[in-house]
Scaffold this motif. Structure first.
Motif, PDB file in Angstrom:
ATOM      1  N   VAL A  87      -2.053 -16.638 -23.204  1.00 35.59           N
ATOM      2  CA  VAL A  87      -3.159 -15.677 -23.162  1.00 35.59           C
ATOM      3  C   VAL A  87      -3.127 -14.872 -21.867  1.00 35.59           C
ATOM      4  O   VAL A  87      -3.436 -13.673 -21.859  1.00 35.59           O
ATOM      5  N   ARG A  90      -0.551 -12.245 -22.271  1.00 39.01           N
ATOM      6  CA  ARG A  90      -0.865 -11.256 -23.315  1.00 39.01           C
ATOM      7  C   ARG A  90      -2.041 -10.357 -22.953  1.00 39.01           C
ATOM      8  O   ARG A  90      -2.038  -9.158 -23.257  1.00 39.01           O
ATOM      9  N   GLU A  91      -3.061 -10.923 -22.334  1.00 36.45           N
ATOM     10  CA  GLU A  91      -4.318 -10.202 -22.131  1.00 36.45           C
ATOM     11  C   GLU A  91      -4.452  -9.669 -20.706  1.00 36.45           C
ATOM     12  O   GLU A  91      -3.982 -10.278 -19.758  1.00 36.45           O
ATOM     13  N   LYS A  92      -5.129  -8.547 -20.575  1.00 37.10           N
ATOM     14  CA  LYS A  92      -5.467  -7.986 -19.278  1.00 37.10           C
ATOM     15  C   LYS A  92      -6.974  -7.926 -19.054  1.00 37.10           C
ATOM     16  O   LYS A  92      -7.433  -7.914 -17.912  1.00 37.10           O
ATOM     17  N   ALA A  93      -7.752  -7.893 -20.118  1.00 36.50           N
ATOM     18  CA  ALA A  93      -9.210  -7.853 -19.989  1.00 36.50           C
ATOM     19  C   ALA A  93      -9.704  -9.178 -19.411  1.00 36.50           C
ATOM     20  O   ALA A  93      -9.295 -10.259 -19.857  1.00 36.50           O
ATOM     21  N   ALA A  96     -11.303 -11.744 -21.956  1.00 36.96           N
ATOM     22  CA  ALA A  96     -10.329 -12.385 -22.845  1.00 36.96           C
ATOM     23  C   ALA A  96      -9.513 -13.430 -22.086  1.00 36.96           C
ATOM     24  O   ALA A  96      -9.219 -14.515 -22.614  1.00 36.96           O
ATOM     25  N   ARG A  97      -9.156 -13.117 -20.857  1.00 34.63           N
ATOM     26  CA  ARG A  97      -8.388 -14.063 -20.046  1.00 34.63           C
ATOM     27  C   ARG A  97      -9.225 -15.308 -19.727  1.00 34.63           C
ATOM     28  O   ARG A  97      -8.749 -16.444 -19.831  1.00 34.63           O
ATOM     29  N   GLY A 100      -9.795 -17.434 -22.862  1.00 37.13           N
ATOM     30  CA  GLY A 100      -8.566 -18.130 -23.221  1.00 37.13           C
ATOM     31  C   GLY A 100      -8.305 -19.341 -22.348  1.00 37.13           C
ATOM     32  O   GLY A 100      -7.904 -20.409 -22.839  1.00 37.13           O
ATOM     33  N   SER A 155      -6.188  -9.270 -13.853  1.00 41.25           N
ATOM     34  CA  SER A 155      -7.026  -8.643 -14.876  1.00 41.25           C
ATOM     35  C   SER A 155      -7.419  -7.238 -14.439  1.00 41.25           C
ATOM     36  O   SER A 155      -7.151  -6.811 -13.311  1.00 41.25           O
TER      37      SER A 155
END
Length: 232
Positions: A87, A90-93, A96-97, A100, A155
């Motif tokens: 995660v 995959r994620e930058k927000a 969401a990070r 996860g 992020s």
């Protein structure tokens, strides 16, 4: 002239490898027995017997059951980071990070839910070496805070400059709150803990974003001053 160091080095390497295998076998056996019998009901003698080693040998690697729990903390943190990696890649927000990583932590702890309440009661004792705030727990604690620093630093979150250095520790404290709730969560598959994570992450995300507003900066300073006071 013959080289006499090579055989010695090879023998030392083999001994080290055997020692690490024995250590891992004792640790894995202890974790299994803690889950099957409970922490309080599992003795070092039982762990040694199940692991196929002498009791003295078990104590050589782990001075007490508390040392085994510290090993559990450390291993859980290694597994937490590995489970969170996809995660984070995959994620930058920020939200969401964070979600996860929190869910990944509960994923790793879930197999231990049955015995967690027993030793977490001891961990809640301020003087206990099992406390996540104890000096003995500093290694896993620092690793966990570093993981939450990674959540933030990579992020897209915009954070108040004074809050940023303190935020990873605050996120870890929030995670400790989630874990405490999980310990006492008797809902099927601890679904309420998952709901808690999904509910609290948007709130944290919003508070982090609002921290940059000038009108809220005095509140942010008060929180940070309180944290600094409690540390000393």
């Amino acid at each position: 002239m013959t080289d006499e160091t090579a055989p010695t080095t090879a023998a030392a390497d083999r001994a080290t490898a055997r020692g690490e295998q024995t250590r891992q076998r004792i640790r894995d056996t202890a974790m299994r027995l803690f889950r099957e019998r409970g922490y309080a009901q599992t003795t070092m003698r039982a762990i040694a017997q199940e692991a196929g080693v002498a009791v003295g040998n078990a104590y050589y690697y782990f001075g007490s059951k508390e040392h085994l729990i510290q090993e559990f903390y450390a291993q859980s943190q290694v597994e937490h980071r590995a489970a969170a990696a996809p995660v984070l890649d995959r994620e930058k927000a920020f939200d969401a990070r964070l979600a996860g990583v929190l869910h990944a932590g509960i994923d790793i702890l879930t197999p231990s839910h049955g015995f967690a309440s027993t030793f977490f009661k001891m961990a809640a004792e301020p003087t206990s070496p099992l406390s996540p705030f104890s000096a003995e727990s500093s290694g896993p604690r620092d690793a966990a805070i570093e993981l939450f620093a990674e959540v933030l630093n990579d992020s897209t979150a915009k954070v108040d400059d004074e809050l940023r250095p303190q935020l990873p520790e605050l996120l870890w404290l929030a995670y400790m709150g989630v874990v405490l709730y999980w310990v006492h969560d008797r809902s099927p598959d601890q679904t309420k803990t998952r709901q808690l994570i999904d509910g609290v992450v948007p709130l944290i995300d919003r508070l982090v974003a609002l921290s940059r507003l000038r009108v809220l900066r005095p509140v942010t300073r008060q929180v940070l001053d309180l944290i600094r006071t409690l540390r000393h």
